[in-house]
Enzyme design. Structure first.
Site, PDB file in Angstrom:
ATOM      1  N   LYS A 123       1.284  -1.050  -0.119  1.00 56.50           N
ATOM      2  CA  LYS A 123      -0.045  -0.136   0.091  1.00 56.50           C
ATOM      3  C   LYS A 123       0.425   1.644   0.002  1.00 56.50           C
ATOM      4  CE  LYS A 123      -4.014   2.181   3.252  1.00 56.50           C
ATOM      5  NZ  LYS A 123      -4.848   1.820   4.009  1.00 56.50           N
ATOM      6  N   SER A 203      -9.776   1.596   3.264  1.00 57.95           N
ATOM      7  CA  SER A 203      -8.229   2.358   2.149  1.00 57.95           C
ATOM      8  C   SER A 203      -7.700   1.322   1.289  1.00 57.95           C
ATOM      9  CB  SER A 203      -7.724   3.699   3.490  1.00 57.95           C
ATOM     10  OG  SER A 203      -6.541   2.988   4.488  1.00 57.95           O
ATOM     11  N   SER A 227      -9.766  -1.065   7.065  1.00 62.05           N
ATOM     12  CA  SER A 227      -8.924  -0.239   6.104  1.00 62.05           C
ATOM     13  C   SER A 227      -8.466  -1.717   5.533  1.00 62.05           C
ATOM     14  CB  SER A 227      -8.146   0.989   6.043  1.00 62.05           C
ATOM     15  OG  SER A 227      -9.700   2.274   6.649  1.00 62.05           O
TER      16      SER A 227
END
Length: 536
Positions: A123, A203, A227
């Site tokens: 990420k 996210s 997330s």
């Protein structure tokens, strides 16, 4: 949880439990072999959709597969598939060099552990020394940080191939009051691979969507509240939010040190568990134990893995009748496997919802200022707010930065009122789970991870009131989402939660649940679906 317990768990998963039935190791019974082959790139007989790390390592040990070939296959797949979903921001210029180094270790019999030669996506709020780390914001899109996050150092030391960086909800969805998950000014909008006009949830949206599309073997996500697990559920993959402190947050763009953690994501629980064994902070030789566990190959099965286990089902009917019906079917499957399923409602949820957001505002101001001071660009939250006002691209999906502005005005974390709020949050969240587990003598609490994915709409923002992730997130306890099934074309996950530092036991249970539900299926990249036809 020490790494000895992680090592024992990973050894059990790869040497004593997973021959048949695991969603990541066997083809979905409803999918013809030729259709699966058409969807996936094949490499020396390897189906990237379903292959597991132990299977890959066995092939590399025999010399029938190289990390270089595997890495090239994933890079080709990113080039072919990612234009549909926009999950991968960039690939690493050193990935093939890292793969070649792994091949040399495999030839000499000196591999570094279960992830040696395995391609991993990160990420893009996890610092990498040789690639930008942007948190999705143009404010950080310049010079790379220059040093790796601690978890990236662990991955490199374990021989993993850093394949690239994934898109995310900008600033991990902590910018606007009505954000659109999966959107960032750097990467644009990530789409859900199952239905492209549906949202991937935030996210860690790019990490989950990339795994659903088989663009890497594993990925790293981060979570403050939901997330990791919500994107995992909504994209039909596995996501583990570890107990707080199991994985270092050093070098990760923060929201709150009191709740933030990175964690592993994969298409099956085995790969998730093996990745956690590498990421874990404790140092007692367990990486060697996990590596040694691969030597025995896969044998045994999970037929008795749920027998006698007690699971509390938190239904959450607010997520809709289709999800509730799926939970009914899920409970019946678990009971048929020998589990005892009782319905529960963890207490104190309204108070947790009332307290969490104000506490996060104060913590974000403190922690983002400390992080920005280490980077080129805006040096604090006030400067970041001004940057967004001055750059129209930062407003191209949604213009708001209300959370930034509220955090700037929030009480400092030295304020007695804030301290009382965080203390109450910790107490009530831990009691919420501990009391429920104890009262009903449970091995875990289960709940729906997510509703069916909503349509992506910048003007409206997300439709994401999903309470199941909050107790474990606020308490710092582990949670694990595994595929439970679908509502029409849209995946729904089953979220499993347990007590503090019981990550290993939770992953063991999750592997048995995954085996029994056998719910994973590859995406079809449909442009849209009729909203009236999403239930089944």
């Amino acid at each position: 949880m020490g790494k000895r317990s992680i090592a024992a768990m990973t050894a059990a998963l790869v040497t004593g439990s997973l021959l048949t039935g695991l969603s990541g190791t066997s083809a979905n019974a409803d999918t013809p072999a030729d259709a699966r082959s058409a969807r996936s790139d094949r490499l020396s007989g390897v189906d990237l959709d379903t292959v597991t790390i132990p299977q890959l390592q066995a092939r590399m040990a025999r010399g029938s597969l190289t990390s270089s070939a595997l890495t090239r296959a994933y890079l080709r797949r990113i080039e072919k598939v990612d234009p549909k979903i926009h999950a991968v921001l960039r690939t690493s210029p050193t990935a093939l060099r890292e793969a070649a180094a792994s091949d040399k270790r495999h030839r000499s019999g000196r591999t570094l552990g279960p992830l040696d030669g395995i391609p991993v996506l990160l990420k893009d709020n996890v610092n990498t020394r040789d690639m930008p780390t942007t948190a999705g914001s143009l404010a950080l899109a310049g010079k790379p940080p220059g040093t790796d996050a601690a978890l990236v150092t662990r991955l490199r030391e374990a021989g993993a191939v850093i394949l690239g960086k994934t898109n995310l909800s900008e600033w991990a969805n902590f910018r606007a009051a009505k954000p659109t998950s999966g959107w960032s000014a750097v990467g644009g909008q990530t789409n859900n691979p199952y239905v492209l006009d549906r949202n991937p949830c935030g996210s860690s949206s790019g990490s989950a969507a990339a795994l659903a599309a088989s663009l890497a073997q594993v990925a790293i996500g981060t979570e403050t509240d939901g997330s990791i697990v919500c994107p995992a559920g909504m994209n039909g993959v596995v996501g583990h939010k570890p107990s707080l402190g199991v994985v270092s947050r050093s070098g990760v763009v923060p929201i709150s040190a009191e709740q933030d953690t990175a964690g592993p994501m994969a298409r099956n629980v085995t790969d998730t568990a093996l990745t956690l064994s590498v990421l874990s902070e404790d140092k007692d030789g367990s990486r060697d134990a996990a590596r040694d566990g691969l030597g025995g190959g896969l044998h045994g099965d999970l037929r008795d893995g749920l027998r006698g286990k007690r699971i509390g089902l938190w239904r959450l009917p607010s997520l809709g009748p289709d999800v509730d019906a799926l939970m009914t079917r899920t409970a019946e499957k678990l009971r048929k496997a020998g589990a005892v399923v009782v319905e529960v409602t963890p207490p104190y949820q309204a108070r947790l919802a009332e307290l969490e957001f104000p506490a996060l505002l104060s913590e974000f101001h403190r922690d983002i200022d400390a992080y920005l001071a280490t980077r080129e660009g805006p040096r604090n939250l006030a400067e970041l707010i001004e940057f967004n006002r001055a750059h129209p691209q930062e407003q191209s999906c949604f213009a708001g930065q209300e959370l930034f502005e509220q955090a700037l005005a929030a009480p400092p974390t030295t304020d007695p009122e804030y301290r009382a709020m965080r203390a109450e949050l910790k107490d009530l969240s831990q009691r919420s789970l501990d009391e429920t587990l104890s009262t009903h003598r449970l091995d875990a609490i289960a709940a729906p991870t997510n509703p069916p994915a909503w349509t992506t709409d910048c003007a409206r923002g997300d439709n994401d009131v999903i309470p199941s992730s909050t107790p474990a997130a606020v308490a710092g306890y582990p949670s694990l989402s595994v595929p439970a099934g679908s509502v029409g074309e849209l995946p729904v996950g089953l979220l499993l939660m347990s007590g503090n530092h019981r990550d290993a036991k939770l992953l063991e249970l999750g592997a048995s649940v995954e085996d029994r539900l056998n719910a994973w299926r590859a995406p079809h990249y449909l442009p849209t679906v009729d909203t009236a036809g999403t239930g089944r």
